[in-house]
Motif scaffolding. Structure first.
Motif, PDB file in Angstrom:
ATOM      1  N   HIS A   1       0.840  -1.192   0.000  1.00 42.71           N
ATOM      2  CA  HIS A   1       0.000   0.000   0.000  1.00 42.71           C
ATOM      3  C   HIS A   1       0.878   1.245   0.000  1.00 42.71           C
ATOM      4  O   HIS A   1       1.894   1.286   0.683  1.00 42.71           O
ATOM      5  CB  HIS A   1      -0.894  -0.024   1.254  1.00 42.71           C
ATOM      6  N   HIS A   2       0.502   2.231  -0.782  1.00 39.79           N
ATOM      7  CA  HIS A   2       1.214   3.508  -0.776  1.00 39.79           C
ATOM      8  C   HIS A   2       0.547   4.444   0.219  1.00 39.79           C
ATOM      9  O   HIS A   2      -0.637   4.749   0.094  1.00 39.79           O
ATOM     10  CB  HIS A   2       1.193   4.139  -2.171  1.00 39.79           C
TER      11      HIS A   2
ATOM     12  N   HIS B   1      -5.964  -3.606   4.102  1.00 38.88           N
ATOM     13  CA  HIS B   1      -5.883  -2.730   2.945  1.00 38.88           C
ATOM     14  C   HIS B   1      -7.256  -2.187   2.575  1.00 38.88           C
ATOM     15  O   HIS B   1      -7.410  -1.007   2.287  1.00 38.88           O
ATOM     16  CB  HIS B   1      -5.263  -3.489   1.767  1.00 38.88           C
TER      17      HIS B   1
ATOM     18  N   HIS C   1      -8.385   1.827   2.588  1.00 44.20           N
ATOM     19  CA  HIS C   1      -8.916   2.563   1.449  1.00 44.20           C
ATOM     20  C   HIS C   1     -10.320   3.059   1.692  1.00 44.20           C
ATOM     21  O   HIS C   1     -10.699   4.119   1.219  1.00 44.20           O
ATOM     22  CB  HIS C   1      -8.828   1.728   0.178  1.00 44.20           C
TER      23      HIS C   1
HETATM   24 ZN    ZN Z   1      -3.451   0.835  -0.970  1.00 41.75          ZN
END
Ligand code: ZN
Ligand code: ZN
Length: 75
Positions: free
Chosen positions: A17-18, A47, A51
């Motif tokens: 994940h960024h 994740h 988000h």
């Molecule tokens: Zn992500």
């Protein structure tokens, strides 16, 4: 970043994940897309949570009315 383990819950992680979301303005910037400090290894469920949170917090076209219903903002 611990390899193979979700950094949130310790389960096996398989998604990078960024932390700073990648968009058109920074997709060609390796200091964002490839920097270890901007990467986090997460499992699917963490994740998804991540988000969901960030998507909700950046929605500016909808608001909650006084009874808690999500409504489209009038422009
Ligand atoms: Zn992500
Ligand atoms: Zn997790």
């Amino acid at each position: 970043m611990v390899h193979g383990i979700c950094e949130r819950c310790g389960k096996p992680g398989d998604i990078v994940h960024h932390k700073i979301p990648i968009d058109e303005s920074n997709v060609n910037d390796p200091s964002i897309t490839l920097s270890v400090s901007n990467l986090e290894l997460l499992c699917h469920s963490c994740h998804n949570k991540e988000h969901k949170l960030s998507v909700d917090s950046v929605r500016e076209d909808v608001v909650f009315d006084e009874s808690g219903n999500l409504i489209q903002k009038e422009s």
